[in-house]
Scaffold this motif. Structure first.
Motif, PDB file in Angstrom:
ATOM      1  N   LEU A 139      12.870  14.792   5.167  1.00  0.00           N
ATOM      2  CA  LEU A 139      12.775  15.341   3.815  1.00  0.00           C
ATOM      3  C   LEU A 139      11.494  14.911   3.126  1.00  0.00           C
ATOM      4  N   MET A 140      11.229  13.594   3.136  1.00  0.00           N
ATOM      5  CA  MET A 140      10.057  13.079   2.432  1.00  0.00           C
ATOM      6  C   MET A 140       8.760  13.356   3.191  1.00  0.00           C
ATOM      7  N   GLY A 141       8.826  13.266   4.514  1.00  0.00           N
ATOM      8  CA  GLY A 141       7.608  13.433   5.300  1.00  0.00           C
ATOM      9  C   GLY A 141       7.275  14.872   5.630  1.00  0.00           C
ATOM     10  N   LEU A 142       8.242  15.787   5.482  1.00  0.00           N
ATOM     11  CA  LEU A 142       8.005  17.186   5.828  1.00  0.00           C
ATOM     12  C   LEU A 142       8.106  18.112   4.624  1.00  0.00           C
ATOM     13  N   MET A 143       9.179  17.967   3.849  1.00  0.00           N
ATOM     14  CA  MET A 143       9.407  18.934   2.774  1.00  0.00           C
ATOM     15  C   MET A 143       8.336  18.844   1.685  1.00  0.00           C
ATOM     16  N   LEU A 144       8.027  17.625   1.236  1.00  0.00           N
ATOM     17  CA  LEU A 144       7.017  17.480   0.186  1.00  0.00           C
ATOM     18  C   LEU A 144       5.636  17.962   0.638  1.00  0.00           C
ATOM     19  N   PRO A 145       5.159  17.556   1.832  1.00  0.00           N
ATOM     20  CA  PRO A 145       3.867  18.105   2.279  1.00  0.00           C
ATOM     21  C   PRO A 145       3.881  19.617   2.434  1.00  0.00           C
ATOM     22  N   VAL A 146       5.009  20.186   2.906  1.00  0.00           N
ATOM     23  CA  VAL A 146       5.090  21.636   3.064  1.00  0.00           C
ATOM     24  C   VAL A 146       4.942  22.331   1.713  1.00  0.00           C
ATOM     25  N   ILE A 147       5.579  21.779   0.684  1.00  0.00           N
ATOM     26  CA  ILE A 147       5.522  22.395  -0.643  1.00  0.00           C
ATOM     27  C   ILE A 147       4.169  22.155  -1.314  1.00  0.00           C
ATOM     28  N   LEU A 148       3.653  20.928  -1.190  1.00  0.00           N
ATOM     29  CA  LEU A 148       2.474  20.547  -1.962  1.00  0.00           C
ATOM     30  C   LEU A 148       1.147  20.833  -1.256  1.00  0.00           C
ATOM     31  N   LEU A 149       1.109  20.681   0.069  1.00  0.00           N
ATOM     32  CA  LEU A 149      -0.168  20.701   0.776  1.00  0.00           C
ATOM     33  C   LEU A 149      -0.334  21.895   1.721  1.00  0.00           C
ATOM     34  N   SER A 150       0.571  22.839   1.671  1.00  0.00           N
ATOM     35  CA  SER A 150       0.489  23.969   2.601  1.00  0.00           C
ATOM     36  C   SER A 150      -0.136  25.212   1.974  1.00  0.00           C
ATOM     37  N   GLY A 151      -0.390  25.165   0.666  1.00  0.00           N
ATOM     38  CA  GLY A 151      -0.875  26.355  -0.022  1.00  0.00           C
ATOM     39  C   GLY A 151       0.240  27.284  -0.437  1.00  0.00           C
ATOM     40  N   PHE A 152       1.486  26.844  -0.293  1.00  0.00           N
ATOM     41  CA  PHE A 152       2.648  27.654  -0.659  1.00  0.00           C
ATOM     42  C   PHE A 152       2.657  27.938  -2.156  1.00  0.00           C
ATOM     43  N   ILE A 153       2.484  26.909  -2.966  1.00  0.00           N
ATOM     44  CA  ILE A 153       2.513  27.065  -4.418  1.00  0.00           C
ATOM     45  C   ILE A 153       1.133  26.824  -5.025  1.00  0.00           C
ATOM     46  N   PHE A 154       0.481  25.742  -4.589  1.00  0.00           N
ATOM     47  CA  PHE A 154      -0.802  25.365  -5.165  1.00  0.00           C
ATOM     48  C   PHE A 154      -1.931  25.713  -4.201  1.00  0.00           C
TER      49      PHE A 154
ATOM     50  N   SER B  25      -4.471  18.435   4.461  1.00  0.00           N
ATOM     51  CA  SER B  25      -3.685  19.670   4.611  1.00  0.00           C
ATOM     52  C   SER B  25      -3.885  20.319   5.978  1.00  0.00           C
ATOM     53  N   ASN B  26      -4.991  20.011   6.634  1.00  0.00           N
ATOM     54  CA  ASN B  26      -5.259  20.619   7.940  1.00  0.00           C
ATOM     55  C   ASN B  26      -4.309  20.137   9.026  1.00  0.00           C
ATOM     56  N   ILE B  27      -3.650  18.998   8.806  1.00  0.00           N
ATOM     57  CA  ILE B  27      -2.705  18.493   9.813  1.00  0.00           C
ATOM     58  C   ILE B  27      -1.268  18.907   9.492  1.00  0.00           C
ATOM     59  N   ILE B  28      -1.098  19.745   8.473  1.00  0.00           N
ATOM     60  CA  ILE B  28       0.223  20.249   8.100  1.00  0.00           C
ATOM     61  C   ILE B  28       0.443  21.574   8.821  1.00  0.00           C
ATOM     62  N   PRO B  29       1.368  21.652   9.785  1.00  0.00           N
ATOM     63  CA  PRO B  29       1.582  22.923  10.508  1.00  0.00           C
ATOM     64  C   PRO B  29       1.934  24.085   9.593  1.00  0.00           C
ATOM     65  N   ALA B  30       2.639  23.789   8.495  1.00  0.00           N
ATOM     66  CA  ALA B  30       3.071  24.849   7.582  1.00  0.00           C
ATOM     67  C   ALA B  30       1.895  25.606   6.980  1.00  0.00           C
ATOM     68  N   LYS B  31       0.767  24.926   6.763  1.00  0.00           N
ATOM     69  CA  LYS B  31      -0.413  25.592   6.183  1.00  0.00           C
ATOM     70  C   LYS B  31      -0.850  26.757   7.059  1.00  0.00           C
ATOM     71  N   TRP B  32      -0.916  26.511   8.356  1.00  0.00           N
ATOM     72  CA  TRP B  32      -1.405  27.532   9.275  1.00  0.00           C
ATOM     73  C   TRP B  32      -0.380  28.644   9.470  1.00  0.00           C
ATOM     74  N   PHE B  33       0.906  28.287   9.425  1.00  0.00           N
ATOM     75  CA  PHE B  33       1.940  29.306   9.592  1.00  0.00           C
ATOM     76  C   PHE B  33       1.986  30.241   8.387  1.00  0.00           C
ATOM     77  N   ILE B  34       1.794  29.693   7.176  1.00  0.00           N
ATOM     78  CA  ILE B  34       1.790  30.533   5.977  1.00  0.00           C
ATOM     79  C   ILE B  34       0.617  31.519   6.024  1.00  0.00           C
ATOM     80  N   ILE B  35      -0.535  31.055   6.491  1.00  0.00           N
ATOM     81  CA  ILE B  35      -1.681  31.961   6.644  1.00  0.00           C
ATOM     82  C   ILE B  35      -1.338  33.082   7.621  1.00  0.00           C
ATOM     83  N   ILE B  36      -0.666  32.714   8.714  1.00  0.00           N
ATOM     84  CA  ILE B  36      -0.287  33.713   9.726  1.00  0.00           C
ATOM     85  C   ILE B  36       0.711  34.718   9.153  1.00  0.00           C
ATOM     86  N   ILE B  37       1.745  34.211   8.477  1.00  0.00           N
ATOM     87  CA  ILE B  37       2.786  35.091   7.929  1.00  0.00           C
ATOM     88  C   ILE B  37       2.204  36.066   6.903  1.00  0.00           C
ATOM     89  N   LYS B  38       1.387  35.548   5.990  1.00  0.00           N
ATOM     90  CA  LYS B  38       0.779  36.425   4.981  1.00  0.00           C
ATOM     91  C   LYS B  38      -0.147  37.445   5.636  1.00  0.00           C
TER      92      LYS B  38
END
Length: 368
Positions: free
Chosen positions: A288-303, A316-329
């Protein structure tokens, strides 16, 4: 192979008989996509505002009627003194006050200029800025109607076109982010908890010395979550298409492939978390702390990442969610293919190999 298949069946039975796991796997994704789709939005509708009209002439009444007729604002009350502005803001009854100066219509005719003060409650800066922009847009439209018979020698007319999201629907931003959060949490958190449970109960050692190979134990543990995460991804995409009317401009098969790749990346991360967790509670907290917060804050999802300090942009470059959000969009909104997304895809593949390598080394699993 029969033992391995039987082990996978056992894991499926274990998941389906646990109501809490079923709620996390199927209830949470639907609840989150509905919450983000309907309740959490950057758009404004029926915002309560107040009016302080010092002039009370035909022009100010016309402007007030034009604003109240829009779906964005609702005139909550009219006030008579400027001292009342702070009082109604403190009560929290309105989000903005329109202050018309005295002699508004006369000044507009005589000086070709009159002032409307837009006072907003900036305790919520985003809403305050949106309200100000919407009111300015309505006033510009009204002013354009007044000046339609006037010819200006030189005129610059900016024409704005919003590409990929012309109606500026916030759901187009939230759906890729929610899909990323759900797949990351379901895949990583549930996998780490599942493996850590065996360690905590002391049955992991029994499984590792059983006739089933150690690699088969790990694969058997994560395979059900791959299958269930794919179902979650399908449910999210179906809801986004049929309920929120979100387009899928790109290839559905590419979308499915990238989703499975991200699920495997998240599962590899979950296995890695299980190697450093001694209890289920520890695994859940790290997830929760190591994945959810970075996904929300450092992935470009909201900010937006570009607005962050440089150290955070690097992290943010080591957060897998950042790259997946770019792919999905890219696939869903832009309709691009692998020729534009190969870099992000290779990064996810590299992260998967890295996480799996660390996990294999930790568990001393030798691939034969």
């Amino acid at each position: 192979m029969k033992r391995f298949i039987g082990f996978i069946k056992k894991e499926f039975f274990h998941i389906f008989r646990d109501r809490r796991s079923l709620f996390i796997l199927f209830g949470m994704p639907i609840a989150q996509i509905m919450l983000f789709g309907f309740a959490i939005t950057n758009e404004i509708n029926n915002v309560d505002i107040a009016v302080l009209d010092h002039s009370k002439d035909a022009t100010t009444k016309e402007i007030i009627n034009k604003i109240s007729a829009s779906k964005y604002f609702s005139i909550n009350q009219f006030i008579d003194r400027e001292s009342d502005i702070e009082i109604i803001f403190k009560k929290g009854k309105v989000k903005a006050v329109l202050n018309f100066e005295e002699g508004f219509s006369k000044k507009l005719i005589k000086d070709n200029k009159a002032t409307i003060q837009i006072i907003t409650d900036a305790t919520d800066p985003n809403t305050a800025n949106t309200i100000s922009n919407y009111v300015n847009a309505i006033l510009q439209q009204y002013q354009k109607g007044l000046n339609e018979d006037i010819t200006i020698a030189y005129q610059i007319v900016p024409q704005t076109r919003m590409v990929y999201n012309p109606e500026l629907k916030s759901v187009y931003m939230f759906v890729p982010g929610v899909m990323t959060i759900i797949l990351m949490l379901v895949s990583a958190m549930m996998t780490s908890i599942s493996i850590t449970r065996e360690k905590e109960l002391g049955t992991m050692e029994i499984l590792l010395v059983s006739p089933i190979k150690p690699i088969q134990v790990i694969v058997g543990k994560v395979f059900p979550y791959i299958f269930l995460s794919i179902i979650n991804a399908i449910v999210i995409v179906v809801l986004s298409i049929f309920i929120f009317k979100m387009p899928v401009q790109g290839n559905l098969f590419l979308l499915g492939f990238e989703s499975v790749l991200f699920i495997i990346t998240a599962l590899a991360l979950g296995i890695l978390i299980s190697t450093i967790s001694a209890t289920q509670q520890t695994a859940m907290m790290i997830s929760l702390m190591g994945l959810m917060l970075p996904v929300i804050l450092l992935s470009g999802f909201i900010f937006p990442i570009s607005s962050m300090p440089i150290p955070l942009q690097v992290i943010s470059n080591i957060i897998p969610a950042k790259w997946f959000i770019i792919i999905i969009k890219g696939i869903m909104l832009k309709g691009v293919g692998l020729q534009y997304l190969w870099k992000e895809t290779l990064i996810l593949v590299g992260m998967t190999i890295f996480f799996m390598g660390l996990s294999v080394k930790k568990y001393k699993i030798r691939l034969e």
